[in-house]
Design a protein around this motif. Structure first.
Motif: not given
Length: 85
Positions: A7-25
């Motif tokens: 699920a490549e699209q989900h992987a990108v959006t998931f990484a964006a969510g992690l970044a929005a929460a303060g992580m650096r994925p």
């Protein structure tokens, strides 16, 4: 590490969510399949300038010909994305 399968699209959006929460994925996605997540890269990551880093593999040297397999369209596709490194 999170494995989202194919699920490549989900992987990108998931990484964006992690970044929005303060992580650096990091999002490690084979370049052919990262094309599927292009809209997510632009809308969920680049426009928001989120600190998601992409490790994309695939374009390389072709064994029998010894020529690069990276298409010029690969660079042209990603060049307009803000903050694309």
């Amino acid at each position: 590490m999170f494995d989202v399968g194919i699920a490549e699209q989900h992987a990108v959006t998931f990484a964006a969510g992690l970044a929005a929460a303060g992580m650096r994925p990091f999002a490690a996605i084979y370049s052919t399949f990262l094309q599927r997540g292009y809209d997510q890269v632009v809308h969920d990551v680049a426009i928001q300038s989120l600190p998601v880093r992409f490790a994309s593999t695939g374009p390389a040297w072709s064994a029998p010909t010894g020529r690069p397999t990276r298409a010029p369209s690969t660079s042209a596709t990603w060049a307009p994305c803000p903050a694309w490194c």
